[in-house]
Design a protein around this motif. Structure first.
Motif, PDB file in Angstrom:
ATOM      1  N   ALA A 365      18.162  47.691  36.828  1.00  0.00           N
ATOM      2  CA  ALA A 365      18.056  46.901  37.924  1.00  0.00           C
ATOM      3  C   ALA A 365      19.659  46.496  38.132  1.00  0.00           C
ATOM      4  N   ALA A 366      20.185  45.861  36.825  1.00  0.00           N
ATOM      5  CA  ALA A 366      21.440  45.363  37.163  1.00  0.00           C
ATOM      6  C   ALA A 366      22.596  46.206  37.346  1.00  0.00           C
ATOM      7  N   VAL A 367      22.430  47.623  36.762  1.00  0.00           N
ATOM      8  CA  VAL A 367      23.346  48.670  36.834  1.00  0.00           C
ATOM      9  C   VAL A 367      23.197  49.195  38.399  1.00  0.00           C
ATOM     10  N   ALA A 368      21.873  49.368  38.957  1.00  0.00           N
ATOM     11  CA  ALA A 368      21.682  49.984  40.090  1.00  0.00           C
ATOM     12  C   ALA A 368      22.317  49.274  41.187  1.00  0.00           C
ATOM     13  N   ARG A 369      21.887  47.654  41.036  1.00  0.00           N
ATOM     14  CA  ARG A 369      22.457  46.985  42.170  1.00  0.00           C
ATOM     15  C   ARG A 369      23.916  46.688  42.391  1.00  0.00           C
ATOM     16  N   THR A 370      24.573  46.756  40.918  1.00  0.00           N
ATOM     17  CA  THR A 370      26.169  46.875  40.877  1.00  0.00           C
ATOM     18  C   THR A 370      26.644  48.004  41.604  1.00  0.00           C
ATOM     19  N   LEU A 371      26.034  49.524  41.315  1.00  0.00           N
ATOM     20  CA  LEU A 371      26.399  50.378  41.973  1.00  0.00           C
ATOM     21  C   LEU A 371      26.366  50.479  43.406  1.00  0.00           C
ATOM     22  N   THR A 372      25.538  49.724  43.848  1.00  0.00           N
ATOM     23  CA  THR A 372      25.227  49.760  45.500  1.00  0.00           C
ATOM     24  C   THR A 372      25.700  48.707  46.316  1.00  0.00           C
ATOM     25  N   ASP A 373      25.955  47.567  45.787  1.00  0.00           N
ATOM     26  CA  ASP A 373      26.295  46.276  46.352  1.00  0.00           C
ATOM     27  C   ASP A 373      27.629  46.148  46.505  1.00  0.00           C
ATOM     28  N   PRO A 374      28.159  46.261  47.734  1.00  0.00           N
ATOM     29  CA  PRO A 374      29.616  46.451  47.967  1.00  0.00           C
ATOM     30  C   PRO A 374      30.514  44.987  47.656  1.00  0.00           C
ATOM     31  N   SER A 375      29.439  43.836  47.832  1.00  0.00           N
ATOM     32  CA  SER A 375      29.977  42.671  47.576  1.00  0.00           C
ATOM     33  C   SER A 375      30.764  42.535  46.014  1.00  0.00           C
ATOM     34  N   ARG A 376      29.746  43.248  45.176  1.00  0.00           N
ATOM     35  CA  ARG A 376      30.357  43.026  43.860  1.00  0.00           C
ATOM     36  C   ARG A 376      31.609  43.588  43.645  1.00  0.00           C
ATOM     37  N   ARG A 377      31.778  44.879  44.192  1.00  0.00           N
ATOM     38  CA  ARG A 377      33.000  45.762  44.195  1.00  0.00           C
ATOM     39  C   ARG A 377      34.150  44.886  44.785  1.00  0.00           C
ATOM     40  N   ALA A 378      33.920  44.305  45.943  1.00  0.00           N
ATOM     41  CA  ALA A 378      35.063  43.601  46.695  1.00  0.00           C
ATOM     42  C   ALA A 378      35.372  42.483  45.672  1.00  0.00           C
ATOM     43  N   ALA A 379      34.438  41.593  45.204  1.00  0.00           N
ATOM     44  CA  ALA A 379      34.670  40.478  44.531  1.00  0.00           C
ATOM     45  C   ALA A 379      35.641  40.767  43.180  1.00  0.00           C
ATOM     46  N   ALA A 380      35.244  42.043  42.542  1.00  0.00           N
ATOM     47  CA  ALA A 380      35.991  42.391  41.366  1.00  0.00           C
ATOM     48  C   ALA A 380      37.347  42.818  41.737  1.00  0.00           C
ATOM     49  N   LYS A 381      37.552  43.555  43.037  1.00  0.00           N
ATOM     50  CA  LYS A 381      38.990  43.859  43.443  1.00  0.00           C
ATOM     51  C   LYS A 381      39.608  42.553  43.909  1.00  0.00           C
ATOM     52  N   ALA A 382      38.922  41.590  44.170  1.00  0.00           N
ATOM     53  CA  ALA A 382      39.800  40.268  44.637  1.00  0.00           C
ATOM     54  C   ALA A 382      40.173  39.709  43.392  1.00  0.00           C
ATOM     55  N   LEU A 383      39.368  39.611  42.194  1.00  0.00           N
ATOM     56  CA  LEU A 383      39.547  39.285  40.995  1.00  0.00           C
ATOM     57  C   LEU A 383      40.920  40.153  40.497  1.00  0.00           C
ATOM     58  N   ALA A 384      41.113  41.388  40.651  1.00  0.00           N
ATOM     59  CA  ALA A 384      42.012  42.097  40.038  1.00  0.00           C
ATOM     60  C   ALA A 384      43.560  41.618  40.197  1.00  0.00           C
ATOM     61  N   ASP A 385      43.554  40.847  41.528  1.00  0.00           N
ATOM     62  CA  ASP A 385      44.914  40.225  41.647  1.00  0.00           C
ATOM     63  C   ASP A 385      45.087  38.880  41.022  1.00  0.00           C
ATOM     64  N   THR A 386      44.170  38.514  40.295  1.00  0.00           N
ATOM     65  CA  THR A 386      44.348  37.094  39.547  1.00  0.00           C
ATOM     66  C   THR A 386      44.456  37.546  38.146  1.00  0.00           C
TER      67      THR A 386
END
Length: 408
Positions: A365-386
């Protein structure tokens, strides 16, 4: 020309983040002599530093991994203290013969700190993770506390005896103040962003949070044909790696086989040198198993990173904008994972901390949701700048230069 001796902790998670700093020191005309084990000779020499080997039989990555896999951080301390009995006299002789301007040391390599102190040399501590205070332990569950205490109490008599031997032989004035692990220096460099550090009374003007030090030039690269074909396929890539010290159990990797096989993704398992892929049985069609992979290169193509949450791996994942599924093996990794999850860039499965397997359904469930939830990808990309906030390796060099000027 200024000259610095670095005494390292021979483990990938400690050596890798130090290499960009060493590379930058060399670029600024500062000579660096780096003591480690033969395993890391090539990586160290690529930075332009001079490699020198620790004496055989002192401490290796294998020793650290075996102590770490025992489940007790105290056993790692015992191994470090035993190594100090050999490495301290060795380094004292080396440094007396050719004194440097300062000694840089991994925060767990107390032999370097003690050698510098015995010769009156300035110290630069390289702290590869955050400081963990006693208040942080309140976030452990009762079951996790019990597991932690069972392992720690078992190894505590050996740690006390090892400390007493070191103090008797070399003197209490050389031994770092408690807690000796980690050992801070006249300057302490933290290659992490400041937001990952919880409040701690030990933090003062000598502590510099320089952000992640990630430099592909200092790391092994190159994908063979099979690996390149797998990671560059049309489906999103899930990388599973529990680090070089912890690796993972056969049961965990078989669980990955079972629950990730039918996901619309390609799966890459980096199982470490202690797991024989043949023991795992046939891999699913969407899964490739390797002992290790060039992590920085693979992460540039990764959609989800299943990781133990070690600081080095976590920051490398975030630097590439990859959301994390954190399966911590130690309490410190739980804190790292929670900080990232609180910012929306990951999820934490903490079962291993209480000696329980990760439930297959929860992993899937954790992997499947992380694959499909755009908010997690967006949050990771935001942290990339920090993750590089603080200036990185150049900021570390500035702090070291200021110390060298202040100490003459």
């Amino acid at each position: 020309m200024s000259r610095i001796v670095m005494t390292g902790m021979p483990a990938a998670g400690h050596v890798n983040p130090s290499l960009p700093l060493v590379h930058e020191l060399v670029r600024h005309g500062i000579q660096v002599v780096y003591y480690s084990t033969e395993q890391f000779r090539g990586a160290i020499e690529r930075t332009g530093a001079q490699f020198k080997a620790y004496p055989p039989g002192t401490i290796t990555a294998h020793d650290i991994a075996e102590a770490t896999r025992s489940g007790s951080a105290v056993r790692v301390v015992v191994r470090g203290l035993a190594s100090t009995e050999i490495l301290l006299p060795f380094l004292q002789a080396e440094l007396r013969a050719d004194p440097p301007d300062a000694v840089a040391h991994d925060s767990n390599a107390i032999w370097g700190h003690m050698a510098a102190k015995s010769l009156g040399l300035p110290t630069i501590s390289f702290m590869t993770t955050m400081l963990v205070g006693t208040d942080a332990f309140r976030s452990q569950t009762a079951r996790e506390w019990l597991q932690f205490l069972k392992a720690a109490v078992r190894d505590m008599p050996a740690a006390v005896a090892a400390r007493q031997r070191v103090v008797r032989r070399f003197g209490k004035n050389l031994f770092p103040p408690r807690p000796a692990f980690p050992t801070l220096g006249d300057v302490t460099l933290f290659p992490i962003p400041r937001w990952l550090q919880r409040p701690d009374s030990r933090i003062d003007e000598r502590c510099h949070y320089i952000g992640a030090t990630i430099d592909p030039e200092t790391r092994e690269s190159g994908l063979d044909a099979e690996l390149a074909a797998h990671v560059d396929g049309p489906e999103p890539l899930v990388l599973v790696s529990l680090g070089t010290l912890h690796s993972g159990t056969d049961d965990f990797f078989r669980t990955c086989f079972a629950v990730l096989a039918d996901l619309p993704a390609r799966v890459l398992l980096a199982v470490g040198s202690h797991t024989d892929p043949a023991r795992l049985g046939p891999a699913p069609a969407n899964t490739l198993v390797r002992a290790s992979v060039p992590q920085l290169e693979v992460l540039r193509r990764t959609a989800v990173f299943v990781t133990h949450g070690g600081m080095n791996s976590a920051l490398e994942g975030l630097a590439n904008g990859v959301p994390l599924v954190v399966v911590p093996q130690q309490f410190e990794q739980l804190l790292i994972g929670r900080s990232i999850a609180e910012r929306g860039a990951g999820v934490v499965l903490r079962h291993n901390l209480s000696n329980r397997p990760v439930p297959p359904a929860e992993l899937r469930a954790a992997v499947a949701r992380t694959l499909t939830d755009p908010s997690r990808r967006a949050a990771a990309k935001a942290l990339a700048d920090t993750v590089g906030e603080g200036g990185g390796a150049p900021a570390g060099v500035r702090a070291i230069k200021e110390l060298l000027v202040a100490t003459g």
